[in-house]
Design an enzyme around this catalytic site. Structure first.
Site, PDB file in Angstrom:
ATOM      1  N   ASP A  61     -22.151  75.656 -67.526  1.00 24.67           N
ATOM      2  CA  ASP A  61     -23.097  74.711 -68.112  1.00 24.67           C
ATOM      3  C   ASP A  61     -22.848  74.750 -69.630  1.00 24.67           C
ATOM      4  OD1 ASP A  61     -25.602  73.273 -68.684  1.00 24.67           O
ATOM      5  OD2 ASP A  61     -26.357  75.253 -69.271  1.00 24.67           O
ATOM      6  N   ASP A  88     -25.411  73.263 -72.618  1.00 21.54           N
ATOM      7  CA  ASP A  88     -26.576  73.472 -73.487  1.00 21.54           C
ATOM      8  C   ASP A  88     -27.422  74.646 -73.008  1.00 21.54           C
ATOM      9  OD1 ASP A  88     -26.384  70.056 -73.563  1.00 21.54           O
ATOM     10  OD2 ASP A  88     -26.205  71.242 -75.381  1.00 21.54           O
ATOM     11  N   GLU A  98     -30.119  73.401 -78.331  1.00 20.05           N
ATOM     12  CA  GLU A  98     -31.228  72.454 -78.241  1.00 20.05           C
ATOM     13  C   GLU A  98     -32.092  72.342 -79.496  1.00 20.05           C
ATOM     14  OE1 GLU A  98     -30.513  71.013 -74.241  1.00 20.05           O
ATOM     15  OE2 GLU A  98     -31.432  70.303 -76.087  1.00 20.05           O
TER      16      GLU A  98
HETATM   17  C1  XBP Z   1     -28.938  69.868 -71.378  1.00 16.98           C
HETATM   18  C2  XBP Z   1     -29.528  68.517 -71.386  1.00 16.98           C
HETATM   19  C3  XBP Z   1     -28.947  67.474 -72.306  1.00 16.98           C
HETATM   20  C4  XBP Z   1     -29.191  67.843 -73.765  1.00 16.98           C
HETATM   21  C5  XBP Z   1     -29.098  66.643 -74.669  1.00 16.98           C
HETATM   22  O1  XBP Z   1     -27.726  69.764 -70.673  1.00 16.98           O
HETATM   23  O2  XBP Z   1     -30.436  68.260 -70.620  1.00 16.98           O
HETATM   24  O3  XBP Z   1     -29.604  66.258 -72.012  1.00 16.98           O
HETATM   25  O4  XBP Z   1     -30.524  68.349 -73.896  1.00 16.98           O
HETATM   26  O5  XBP Z   1     -27.836  66.038 -74.505  1.00 16.98           O
HETATM   27  P1  XBP Z   1     -27.053  71.050 -69.893  1.00 16.98           P
HETATM   28  P2  XBP Z   1     -27.741  64.427 -74.337  1.00 16.98           P
HETATM   29  O6  XBP Z   1     -28.017  72.224 -69.985  1.00 16.98           O
HETATM   30  O7  XBP Z   1     -26.839  70.562 -68.491  1.00 16.98           O
HETATM   31  O8  XBP Z   1     -25.771  71.312 -70.644  1.00 16.98           O
HETATM   32  O9  XBP Z   1     -28.658  63.831 -75.381  1.00 16.98           O
HETATM   33  O10 XBP Z   1     -26.280  64.112 -74.572  1.00 16.98           O
HETATM   34  O11 XBP Z   1     -28.193  64.169 -72.925  1.00 16.98           O
HETATM   35 MG    MG Z   2     -28.272  74.217 -69.842  1.00 21.08          MG
END
Ligand code: XBP
Ligand code: MG
Length: 242
Positions: free
Chosen positions: A9, A11, A18
């Protein structure tokens, strides 16, 4: 069953992106668009239960600015704001403002050196992924990943399994022969719904999430090597390490 691919993954897992990254970029994009929307840290923690930036903005508007959604061009305006946000986020990342979490680089380099296929399964936008990997590890590193599944390549985002199924199909392996590394409840749910054994390294904003079904939980990947993950995958370990 031997380990045949590592699926990361992004983020919260590769980096704590975030609060200091995405949230700042969203607020700057809202200001640029002349919208009175401001997401403080607590509000953003709540909004993170909605995965996908465009989906998150629409969810927020439904609660706090319902008139906005009555506009005929609401979707187009949201898409434009999201594109501006992504440009701003990429600039923050390429400016070195988003470091990798502990232990992540070591595992990625070990897996690459060992020839173990690497993949990404993320809700975020693809340009965010390549910017993070290239800035933190080198321009050649995005190409180390056999498959990068990101953002809108699937309709249903996490906790739906779609992005993991999309990645696994392109890896050409069985889900049980993969190991996913996730940071949040929705991410774990997505991987488990795709039958992928999963290790969790909870991010700060996901620390209260439910992680049942993970084969192991660590504060972070520091101190772990690829063989530790191979052992976990083989099922000989799997204790709670937090
Ligand atoms: C985390 C998310 C993403 C990011 C924002 O993704 O939910 O939406 O918060 O990115 P993960 P975008 O944990 O699956 O990596 O604005 O490009 O959606
Ligand atoms: Mg994540």
């Amino acid at each position: 069953m031997s380990l045949r691919a590592l699926i990361f993954d992004v983020d919260g897992t590769l980096a704590d992106t975030e609060q200091a990254g995405h949230r700042v970029a969203f607020n700057d994009a809202f200001a640029e668009a002349g919208l009175p929307w401001v997401w403080d840290a607590d509000r953003y923690d709540e909004l993170l239960q909605v995965t996908g930036g465009k989906e998150r903005m629409r969810f927020y508007a439904g609660d706090f600015d319902p008139e906005f959604l009555e506009r005929e061009d609401a979707d187009a305006v949201l898409a434009g704001i999201h594109a501006a946000k992504t440009r701003r986020y990429v600039a923050l990342v390429t400016g070195g403002r988003v470091p990798l979490r502990p232990g992540v680089e070591t595992i990625i380099r070990e897996a690459h050196a060992a020839g173990l296929p690497l993949a990404i399964a993320t809700t975020t936008s693809p340009e965010n992924v390549t910017a993070l990997l290239a800035t933190t590890m080198g321009d050649e590193v995005p190409d180390w990943f056999a498959v990068i599944g990101a953002g809108d390549v699937v309709a249903e985002k996490k906790p739906a399994p779609d992005i993991y199924e999309w990645v696994i199909e392109r890896l050409g392996v069985d889900p049980g022969d993969c190991l996913a590394i996730e940071d949040s409840g929705p991410g774990l749910a997505a991987a488990r719904a795709a039958d992928v054994p999963t290790v969790v390294t909870p991010s700060a904003q996901a620390s209260d999430d439910v992680f049942s079904g993970a084969i192991a939980r660590y504060t972070d990947l520091s101190g772990l090597c690829l063989d530790d993950l191979r052992t976990l995958h083989a099922g000989t370990a799997g204790t709670d390490q937090t």
